[in-house]
Design an enzyme around this catalytic site. Structure first.
Site, PDB file in Angstrom:
ATOM      1  CE  LYS A 118      -1.803  -4.466   2.925  1.00  0.00           C
ATOM      2  NZ  LYS A 118      -1.813  -5.864   1.955  1.00  0.00           N
ATOM      3  CE1 TYR A 120      -4.914  -3.044   4.807  1.00  0.00           C
ATOM      4  CE2 TYR A 120      -3.736  -0.928   3.898  1.00  0.00           C
ATOM      5  CZ  TYR A 120      -4.338  -2.382   3.727  1.00  0.00           C
ATOM      6  OH  TYR A 120      -4.562  -2.587   2.667  1.00  0.00           O
ATOM      7  CB  SER A 176      -0.965  -0.092   1.167  1.00  0.00           C
ATOM      8  OG  SER A 176      -1.515   1.066   1.456  1.00  0.00           O
TER       9      SER A 176
END
Length: 253
Positions: A162, A158, A145
Site C-alpha cells: 500500500k 500488506y 491504507s
C-alpha cells in the site's frame, strides 16, 4: 455541496463487497453508470440488483479475477459496449494472504500480495488509459491504507504494497496529466468483512475509543471521499494520498 457524476462511467474492482460496494453505490447514486467486478458471480449479481433498487442507478457486472488479463479485457470490453466510455477507474481489489513479520514471509505469498495490490492497479490503469482515457481523459482512484504510513508487526507486507501504491499513484499522476487525474484514498480501520479479524469480538470498540472520532470507519466514509475525487469538485487535485482514518495517525499514545 452536491457532487455529481452524471454522464460518467466508472469501473470498480472488488466492487461486490465492503469498500468497493460502498464506492459503487455512491457513484451510482451520483449519476454514474457503474461496472463492478469481482470473482464471485453470484455476489456480483446480487450486489448489482440491490444497488439498482437502492440507488436507482445504472449498474452492470462482469465476474472475473482482477489479476488475469483475459478477465480484465472482458470487463473493459463489456463496459465500453454497455456504457460507451471509461471515465473513472477505482482500483479497490486487494489481498492479504500473510499475517506475521515481514522477515518470515515465503516468496510465493510475497509475490501474490504485490501482484494483486500493486501490479494489478498498474495493469488496469494502463488498459483504461489505452482503451479510453488517453484520448478522452478520466480519473483513477487507488485504494491504499493508513498502514502505508507506519510499521506493523503482523500486516507489514500488506502495508508495504500500500506504501508502494501511493508512490505509483504519484508517478502515474505526473505522467498522465493533464487529461487524467490519479489519487489514492488511505482508509483507516473500516467495518468490512476483509478487515473483520481486526474489529470483531469487541476489538473494534477498544480501537475506536482511542481515536479522536471515537468510532471505526464505514464503507460510506471511503465512498464519499472517492466520490469527491472522481467529481469535478476535485478538478485541480492529483497525485495525492487522502487519509480517511478517523484521526488514527494523530492519536496520542
Amino acid at each position: 455541496m452536491e457532487l455529481s457524476l452524471s454522464g460518467k462511467v466508472a469501473i470498480v474492482t472488488g466492487g461486490s463487497r465492503g469498500i468497493g460496494r460502498g464506492i459503487a453505490a455512491a457513484m451510482a447514486g451520483a449519476g454514474a453508470k457503474v461496472m463492478i467486478t469481482s470473482r464471485n458471480e453470484e455476489t456480483c449479481a446480487a450486489t448489482v440488483e440491490e444497488l439498482r433498487a437502492s440507488t436507482g442507478g445504472d449498474l452492470a457486472y462482469v465476474a472475473g479475477h482482477v489479476g488475469k488479463t483475459e478477465d480484465m479485457a472482458r470487463v473493459l470490453d463489456a463496459t465500453l459496449e454497455a456504457f460507451g466510455a471509461i471515465d473513472v477507474l477505482v482500483n479497490n481489489a486487494a489481498t492479504n494472504p500473510y499475517v506475521g513479520p515481514v522477515i518470515d514471509i515465503d516468496v510465493p505469498r510475497w509475490e501474490k500480495t504485490f501482484a494483486t495490490n500493486l501490479t494489478t492497479p498498474l495493469v488496469w490503469t494502463q488498459a483504461c488509459w489505452n482503451a479510453w482515457m488517453k484520448e478522452h481523459g478520466g480519473v483513477v482512484i487507488n485504494i491504499s491504507s493508513v498502514g502505508a504510513f507506519g510499521t506493523n508487526s503482523i500486516l507489514g507486507v500488506y502495508d508495504l504494497t500500500k506504501r508502494a501504491l501511493i508512490h505509483l499513484t504519484e508517478q502515474l499522476a505526473a505522467e498522465m496529466g493533464p487529461g487524467v487525474r490519479v489519487n489514492a484514498v488511505c482508509p483507516g480501520l473500516i467495518r468490512t468483512d476483509f478487515a473483520r479479524a481486526l474489529w470483531e469480538d469487541g476489538r473494534g470498540d477498544a480501537i475506536a475509543q482511542n481515536l479522536p472520532m471515537k468510532r471505526l470507519g464505514e464503507p460510506a466514509d471511503i465512498a464519499n471521499t472517492a466520490l469527491f475525487l472522481a467529481s469535478d469538485a476535485a478538478s485541480w487535485l492529483t497525485g495525492h494520498a487522502v487519509l480517511v482514518d478517523g484521526g488514527q495517525l494523530i492519536t496520542i499514545s
